[in-house]
Scaffold this motif. Structure first.
Motif, mmCIF file in Angstrom:
data_model
loop_
_atom_site.group_PDB
_atom_site.id
_atom_site.type_symbol
_atom_site.label_atom_id
_atom_site.label_comp_id
_atom_site.label_asym_id
_atom_site.label_seq_id
_atom_site.Cartn_x
_atom_site.Cartn_y
_atom_site.Cartn_z
ATOM 1 N N GLY A 296 -21.636 -1.626 4.368
ATOM 2 C CA GLY A 296 -20.785 -0.443 4.323
ATOM 3 C C GLY A 296 -20.007 -0.374 3.017
ATOM 4 N N ASN A 297 -18.702 -0.146 3.125
ATOM 5 C CA ASN A 297 -17.841 -0.029 1.946
ATOM 6 C C ASN A 297 -17.002 -1.276 1.718
ATOM 7 N N PHE A 298 -17.512 -2.444 2.109
ATOM 8 C CA PHE A 298 -16.751 -3.688 2.010
ATOM 9 C C PHE A 298 -16.275 -3.943 0.578
ATOM 10 N N THR A 299 -17.199 -3.857 -0.400
ATOM 11 C CA THR A 299 -16.813 -4.155 -1.779
ATOM 12 C C THR A 299 -15.830 -3.129 -2.321
ATOM 13 N N PHE A 300 -15.922 -1.893 -1.857
ATOM 14 C CA PHE A 300 -14.994 -0.858 -2.321
ATOM 15 C C PHE A 300 -13.597 -1.078 -1.745
ATOM 16 N N ILE A 301 -13.528 -1.307 -0.427
ATOM 17 C CA ILE A 301 -12.226 -1.422 0.229
ATOM 18 C C ILE A 301 -11.486 -2.679 -0.222
ATOM 19 N N PHE A 302 -12.204 -3.786 -0.388
ATOM 20 C CA PHE A 302 -11.557 -5.030 -0.795
ATOM 21 C C PHE A 302 -11.657 -5.268 -2.305
ATOM 22 N N GLY A 303 -12.070 -4.256 -3.047
ATOM 23 C CA GLY A 303 -12.176 -4.388 -4.487
ATOM 24 C C GLY A 303 -11.570 -3.207 -5.205
ATOM 25 N N LEU A 336 -4.038 7.248 -1.973
ATOM 26 C CA LEU A 336 -3.858 6.707 -0.624
ATOM 27 C C LEU A 336 -5.120 6.883 0.206
ATOM 28 N N PHE A 337 -5.841 7.980 -0.036
ATOM 29 C CA PHE A 337 -7.071 8.256 0.712
ATOM 30 C C PHE A 337 -8.318 7.921 -0.114
ATOM 31 N N ASN A 338 -8.151 6.981 -1.063
ATOM 32 C CA ASN A 338 -9.270 6.420 -1.832
ATOM 33 C C ASN A 338 -9.961 7.431 -2.736
ATOM 34 N N ILE A 339 -9.251 8.480 -3.122
ATOM 35 C CA ILE A 339 -9.773 9.456 -4.080
ATOM 36 C C ILE A 339 -9.101 9.156 -5.415
ATOM 37 N N ASN A 340 -9.855 8.532 -6.318
ATOM 38 C CA ASN A 340 -9.243 7.950 -7.512
ATOM 39 C C ASN A 340 -9.464 8.751 -8.789
ATOM 40 N N GLU A 341 -10.118 9.887 -8.685
ATOM 41 C CA GLU A 341 -10.384 10.676 -9.888
ATOM 42 C C GLU A 341 -9.111 11.097 -10.632
ATOM 43 N N PRO A 342 -7.997 11.431 -9.936
ATOM 44 C CA PRO A 342 -6.777 11.758 -10.690
ATOM 45 C C PRO A 342 -6.335 10.636 -11.621
ATOM 46 N N GLN A 343 -6.520 9.380 -11.188
ATOM 47 C CA GLN A 343 -6.177 8.260 -12.067
ATOM 48 C C GLN A 343 -7.194 8.114 -13.198
ATOM 49 N N VAL A 344 -8.476 8.223 -12.839
ATOM 50 C CA VAL A 344 -9.531 8.020 -13.830
ATOM 51 C C VAL A 344 -9.340 8.951 -15.022
ATOM 52 N N PHE A 345 -9.024 10.231 -14.731
ATOM 53 C CA PHE A 345 -8.923 11.213 -15.804
ATOM 54 C C PHE A 345 -7.480 11.536 -16.195
ATOM 55 N N VAL A 386 -16.892 3.505 8.994
ATOM 56 C CA VAL A 386 -15.679 4.323 8.977
ATOM 57 C C VAL A 386 -15.722 5.217 7.749
ATOM 58 N N PRO A 387 -15.241 6.487 7.836
ATOM 59 C CA PRO A 387 -15.203 7.345 6.641
ATOM 60 C C PRO A 387 -14.434 6.685 5.505
ATOM 61 N N TRP A 388 -14.975 6.744 4.294
ATOM 62 C CA TRP A 388 -14.394 6.023 3.164
ATOM 63 C C TRP A 388 -13.046 6.582 2.738
ATOM 64 N N THR A 389 -12.696 7.785 3.188
ATOM 65 C CA THR A 389 -11.406 8.373 2.817
ATOM 66 C C THR A 389 -10.260 7.892 3.706
ATOM 67 N N LEU A 390 -10.548 7.061 4.684
ATOM 68 C CA LEU A 390 -9.474 6.496 5.492
ATOM 69 C C LEU A 390 -8.650 5.548 4.622
ATOM 70 N N PRO A 391 -7.302 5.614 4.703
ATOM 71 C CA PRO A 391 -6.486 4.703 3.880
ATOM 72 C C PRO A 391 -6.963 3.267 3.988
ATOM 73 N N ALA A 392 -7.066 2.604 2.825
ATOM 74 C CA ALA A 392 -7.760 1.319 2.738
ATOM 75 C C ALA A 392 -7.254 0.242 3.701
ATOM 76 N N PRO A 393 -5.938 0.014 3.833
ATOM 77 C CA PRO A 393 -5.530 -1.051 4.780
ATOM 78 C C PRO A 393 -5.978 -0.757 6.202
ATOM 79 N N LEU A 394 -5.869 0.526 6.595
ATOM 80 C CA LEU A 394 -6.295 0.923 7.939
ATOM 81 C C LEU A 394 -7.809 0.826 8.061
ATOM 82 N N TYR A 395 -8.519 1.196 6.989
ATOM 83 C CA TYR A 395 -9.975 1.078 6.981
ATOM 84 C C TYR A 395 -10.386 -0.371 7.213
ATOM 85 N N ALA A 396 -9.721 -1.307 6.529
ATOM 86 C CA ALA A 396 -10.065 -2.723 6.657
ATOM 87 C C ALA A 396 -9.904 -3.192 8.093
#
Length: 443
Positions: A296-303, A336-345, A386-396
């Motif tokens: 799943g999204n293990f590497t994303f959520i914990f990385g 918070l919902f794992n949408i990181n494009e605002p930071q990237v750009f 789980v949907p990847w947009t769920l806040p990461a701690p809760l997703y974990a």
């Protein structure tokens, strides 16, 4: 400083001239793209199937949970209700993850047929029937024809992929050489098109059934089982700590140069992580120990998710420059919902050593911590989609059905924050200095 800039200018030139074109070719290679896009279509099915499985199998240990308070009463009531209605509650799981290979062969073959501008749906149905004939042919049981659905789960996923790709390639060659039934032009396309795959269907059935029977007679194993045996070691090797750490670092490097790193590695990671997730879900449903860690999204959520969250918190706490201070107030809901494009750009993280260096270091630390926390039993393996947009701690917590995963996530976050904060403070001061210089010089 000039030497450093020259080095990265040369490095960027090598990336743009040599690495990026090759990576783009690999990512867009038709078979890998069909595989990636076809498996991406499975996400809603794995999510619904996982939620149904969680409801039908509440994580309640009756030896530990006693009716001593209202919460324990609720858990015990949930468990008894789930047992009484298990067949109904498990229906979405049985019709999604339980027969996931059906969706795999349809999705992969459909996408590849689209790439060749073939009539996708009829050709994908040919792939589906061929797959059924090899992996789960109907058998007579007490006078009734039955299909063994246990042959349609994770154990035949790779067979579904291979058969889906091969059938479309065979159909393409046959249709290209006019080895198909052609109806008169007066026949409406809706009627004529399905007949184009009639001969390809017959030829595919003869080829694959013949190969399957030859293998059973000589090797005492069918084609689907043989494909599983071939890919199982590759799957284990591809899901190792070293290989996954290398892949996430490669994705980060692509992001550094403004290229969507996750898309670049998805052709390699998607089939491994999807097959592992389905296997874990099936083992959870059977109340067996889970096998796979990187699913799943293990590497994303914990990385990556923790890294970006640490960058965001660093800005919220320490930022004084107008650029980072305003960005931190605007971008934190997305982060918070794992949408990181605002930071990237917005920061930006592209071509920014102040974010790249600590991120690279953090991922080298995060992956081993999450891996060994799992192997040492400090948290459970991923059991839910789980949907990847769920806040990461809760997703974990939800994906592992283990509150300790949330603790591990917070520990990794604390480490990442300690590493990233000094770099972000330095970057913030650099921005203030640059702004002051522009104001002084009038530029």
């Amino acid at each position: 400083m000039k030497t450093s800039n020259a080095f990265f200018d040369n490095f960027q030139k090598v990336m743009n001239d040599k690495i990026v074109p090759v990576a783009n070719k690999i990512s867009n290679q038709r078979h890998l793209a069909a595989l990636r896009d076809g498996l991406t279509n499975l996400v809603p099915f794995t999510v619904i199937g996982g939620l149904a499985l969680m409801i039908a199998n509440p994580p309640v240990n009756t030896q530990l949970v006693k009716p001593t308070n209202w919460f324990n009463d609720f858990l015990l009531m949930w468990m008894h209700w789930a047992k009484a209605n298990y067949d109904l509650l498990a229906t979405p799981y049985n019709l999604s993850i339980g027969i996931i290979s059906i969706y795999v062969v349809l999705g992969v073959s459909y996408r590849l047929a689209q790439h060749y501008n073939m009539t996708a749906f009829p050709n994908s149905l040919v792939a589906l029937m061929t797959f059924f004939a090899v992996a789960a042919p109907p058998t007579s049981v007490k006078g009734k024809l039955m299909i063994d659905t246990t042959q349609l789960g994770s154990n035949t996923m790779f067979a579904a992929i291979i058969i889906g790709l091969l059938v479309i390639e065979i159909n393409r060659v046959l249709i290209k050489h006019n080895i198909a039934i052609r109806m008169p032009k007066s026949v409406p396309p809706a009627v004529a098109t399905p007949f184009q795959v009639l001969l390809p269907l017959l030829i595919n059935l003869i080829l694959f059934l013949g190969l399957n029977n030859i293998m059973k007679a000589t090797l005492h194993t069918g084609l689907a089982d043989a494909i599983f045996v071939v890919f199982q070691p590759l799957m284990k090797a591809g899901a190792s700590l070293i290989s996954m750490t290398i892949l996430v670092e490669i994705a980060l490097i692509f992001w550094f140069f403004g290229i969507h790193g996750d898309n670049m590695i998805s052709a390699v990671t998607t089939p491994i992580w999807t097959a592992g997730l389905v296997q874990n879900l099936q083992e959870y449903a059977a109340h067996k120990p889970l096998t796979n860690i990187y699913v799943g999204n293990f590497t994303f959520i914990f990385g990556e998710a923790i890294v970006y969250f640490a960058i965001m918190v660093s800005m919220l706490v320490f930022a004084k420059s107008p650029q980072l201070k305003s960005l931190s107030h605007v971008a934190w809901p997305a982060t918070l919902f794992n949408i990181n494009e605002p930071q990237v750009f917005g920061i930006p993280t592209v071509m920014n050593l102040f974010t790249f260096i600590p991120s690279f270091i953090c991922l080298l630390i995060d992956m081993p911590i999450a891996y060994y926390a799992t192997t040492l039993g400090l948290m459970s393996k991923t059991a839910m989609s789980v949907p990847w947009t769920l806040p990461a701690p809760l997703y974990a917590i939800i994906s592992t059905l283990d509150w300790r995963a949330g603790v591990v996530w917070l520990v990794i976050f604390a480490i990442d924050f300690a590493i990233i904060a000094p770099f972000m403070i330095a970057y913030d001061r650099q921005l203030i200095k640059d702004n002051s210089h522009e104001t002084t010089t009038g530029k």
